[in-house]
Design a protein around this motif. Sequence first.
Motif, PDB file in Angstrom:
ATOM      1  N   GLU A   1       0.829  -1.297   0.244  1.00  0.00           N
ATOM      2  CA  GLU A   1      -0.209  -0.178   0.134  1.00  0.00           C
ATOM      3  C   GLU A   1       0.883   1.517  -0.029  1.00  0.00           C
ATOM      4  OE1 GLU A   1      -2.999   0.088   3.329  1.00  0.00           O
ATOM      5  OE2 GLU A   1      -3.783  -2.230   2.940  1.00  0.00           O
ATOM      6  N   PHE A   2      -0.148   2.058  -1.000  1.00  0.00           N
ATOM      7  CA  PHE A   2       1.085   3.575  -0.811  1.00  0.00           C
ATOM      8  C   PHE A   2       0.195   4.653  -0.009  1.00  0.00           C
ATOM      9  CE2 PHE A   2       2.105   1.250  -4.554  1.00  0.00           C
ATOM     10  CZ  PHE A   2       2.976   1.073  -4.554  1.00  0.00           C
ATOM     11  N   VAL A   3       0.447   5.213   1.038  1.00  0.00           N
ATOM     12  CA  VAL A   3      -0.026   5.946   2.389  1.00  0.00           C
ATOM     13  C   VAL A   3       0.745   7.293   2.173  1.00  0.00           C
ATOM     14  CG1 VAL A   3      -0.997   3.807   3.869  1.00  0.00           C
ATOM     15  CG2 VAL A   3       1.406   5.158   4.120  1.00  0.00           C
ATOM     16  N   GLY A   4      -0.123   8.126   3.031  1.00  0.00           N
ATOM     17  CA  GLY A   4       0.601   9.113   3.739  1.00  0.00           C
ATOM     18  C   GLY A   4       0.472  10.589   1.929  1.00  0.00           C
ATOM     19  N   ALA A   5       0.228  10.079   0.539  1.00  0.00           N
ATOM     20  CA  ALA A   5       0.485  10.580  -0.017  1.00  0.00           C
ATOM     21  C   ALA A   5       0.275  12.360  -0.322  1.00  0.00           C
ATOM     22  CB  ALA A   5       0.053  10.419  -1.550  1.00  0.00           C
ATOM     23  N   ASN A   6       0.608  12.601  -0.693  1.00  0.00           N
ATOM     24  CA  ASN A   6       0.148  15.159  -0.239  1.00  0.00           C
ATOM     25  C   ASN A   6       0.022  15.537  -1.765  1.00  0.00           C
ATOM     26  OD1 ASN A   6       2.352  15.080  -2.372  1.00  0.00           O
ATOM     27  ND2 ASN A   6       3.877  14.896  -0.308  1.00  0.00           N
ATOM     28  N   ASP A   7      -0.281  16.545  -1.284  1.00  0.00           N
ATOM     29  CA  ASP A   7      -1.017  16.866  -2.410  1.00  0.00           C
ATOM     30  C   ASP A   7      -0.390  17.281  -4.391  1.00  0.00           C
ATOM     31  OD1 ASP A   7      -3.454  17.632  -1.398  1.00  0.00           O
ATOM     32  OD2 ASP A   7      -2.523  19.547  -0.200  1.00  0.00           O
ATOM     33  N   ALA A   8       1.225  17.400  -4.073  1.00  0.00           N
ATOM     34  CA  ALA A   8       1.493  16.644  -5.320  1.00  0.00           C
ATOM     35  C   ALA A   8       1.515  15.660  -5.346  1.00  0.00           C
ATOM     36  CB  ALA A   8       3.083  17.905  -4.846  1.00  0.00           C
ATOM     37  N   VAL A   9       2.229  14.942  -4.471  1.00  0.00           N
ATOM     38  CA  VAL A   9       2.180  13.506  -5.071  1.00  0.00           C
ATOM     39  C   VAL A   9       0.672  13.626  -6.154  1.00  0.00           C
ATOM     40  CG1 VAL A   9       1.659  11.174  -4.869  1.00  0.00           C
ATOM     41  CG2 VAL A   9       3.815  12.464  -3.988  1.00  0.00           C
ATOM     42  N   LEU A  10      -0.103  13.436  -5.509  1.00  0.00           N
ATOM     43  CA  LEU A  10      -1.460  12.925  -5.591  1.00  0.00           C
ATOM     44  C   LEU A  10      -1.934  13.506  -7.085  1.00  0.00           C
ATOM     45  CD1 LEU A  10      -3.655  12.776  -2.164  1.00  0.00           C
ATOM     46  CD2 LEU A  10      -3.001  10.745  -3.585  1.00  0.00           C
ATOM     47  N   ALA A  11      -1.837  15.306  -6.917  1.00  0.00           N
ATOM     48  CA  ALA A  11      -1.767  15.329  -8.486  1.00  0.00           C
ATOM     49  C   ALA A  11      -1.150  14.798 -10.247  1.00  0.00           C
ATOM     50  CB  ALA A  11      -0.634  17.367  -8.370  1.00  0.00           C
ATOM     51  N   THR A  12       0.040  14.340  -9.483  1.00  0.00           N
ATOM     52  CA  THR A  12       0.777  13.853 -10.629  1.00  0.00           C
ATOM     53  C   THR A  12       0.095  12.973 -10.990  1.00  0.00           C
ATOM     54  OG1 THR A  12       2.295  14.887  -9.566  1.00  0.00           O
ATOM     55  CG2 THR A  12       2.848  12.929 -11.108  1.00  0.00           C
ATOM     56  N   LEU A  13       0.276  11.809  -9.288  1.00  0.00           N
ATOM     57  CA  LEU A  13      -0.689  10.967 -10.219  1.00  0.00           C
ATOM     58  C   LEU A  13      -2.401  10.718 -10.809  1.00  0.00           C
ATOM     59  CD1 LEU A  13       0.072   8.696  -6.680  1.00  0.00           C
ATOM     60  CD2 LEU A  13       0.769   8.525  -8.895  1.00  0.00           C
ATOM     61  N   ALA A  14      -3.398  11.492 -10.424  1.00  0.00           N
ATOM     62  CA  ALA A  14      -4.248  12.192 -11.051  1.00  0.00           C
ATOM     63  C   ALA A  14      -3.919  12.642 -11.839  1.00  0.00           C
ATOM     64  CB  ALA A  14      -4.988  13.234 -10.218  1.00  0.00           C
ATOM     65  N   LEU A  15      -3.051  13.358 -12.765  1.00  0.00           N
ATOM     66  CA  LEU A  15      -2.641  13.986 -14.321  1.00  0.00           C
ATOM     67  C   LEU A  15      -2.625  12.469 -14.487  1.00  0.00           C
ATOM     68  CD1 LEU A  15      -2.095  16.215 -16.184  1.00  0.00           C
ATOM     69  CD2 LEU A  15       0.225  15.709 -14.617  1.00  0.00           C
ATOM     70  N   LEU A  16      -1.955  11.970 -14.364  1.00  0.00           N
ATOM     71  CA  LEU A  16      -1.300  10.718 -15.328  1.00  0.00           C
ATOM     72  C   LEU A  16      -2.560   9.493 -15.199  1.00  0.00           C
ATOM     73  CD1 LEU A  16       2.471  10.077 -14.154  1.00  0.00           C
ATOM     74  CD2 LEU A  16       1.516  10.622 -16.170  1.00  0.00           C
ATOM     75  N   GLY A  17      -3.702   9.779 -13.867  1.00  0.00           N
ATOM     76  CA  GLY A  17      -4.465   8.772 -13.891  1.00  0.00           C
ATOM     77  C   GLY A  17      -4.875   7.113 -13.592  1.00  0.00           C
ATOM     78  N   VAL A  18      -3.942   7.090 -12.639  1.00  0.00           N
ATOM     79  CA  VAL A  18      -3.214   5.538 -11.623  1.00  0.00           C
ATOM     80  C   VAL A  18      -3.998   6.164 -10.439  1.00  0.00           C
ATOM     81  CG1 VAL A  18      -2.390   5.096 -13.617  1.00  0.00           C
ATOM     82  CG2 VAL A  18      -0.874   6.449 -11.674  1.00  0.00           C
TER      83      VAL A  18
END
Length: 107
Positions: free
Chosen positions: A68-85
């Motif tokens: 599991e990947f926990v605690g992702a901050n906004d910068a990480v989440l934004a990149t993951l969202a941009l890439l659709g994952v």
Amino acid sequence: MNAAYTAPIELPMTIYHAAELKEFMLDVLERGPCVHFDLSAVPEIDCAGVQLLVAARRRAAERQQACEFVGANDAVLATLALLGVAQTLTQAQPSVDTLSALQEPAL
């Protein structure tokens, strides 16, 4: 039941640190049947970093481990969202369909 092993990642998850992070993540996956990678201190992530997350999740699935990947901050989440994952990589237990959709392991 075994407790989860939590490993913080504090480096930028970028191409510049990919080799070092790959070794670290492979080592962590050897530590038990349930591993949490804490992403709260990751200052940035690029496509190479996302490939590492996908590859770690795939490796764990092959070994029948929880990863599991926990605690992702906004910068990480934004990149993951941009890439659709974002949803795929932040869900606790990926489905078989999710894992099969994540091809091309980097590890």
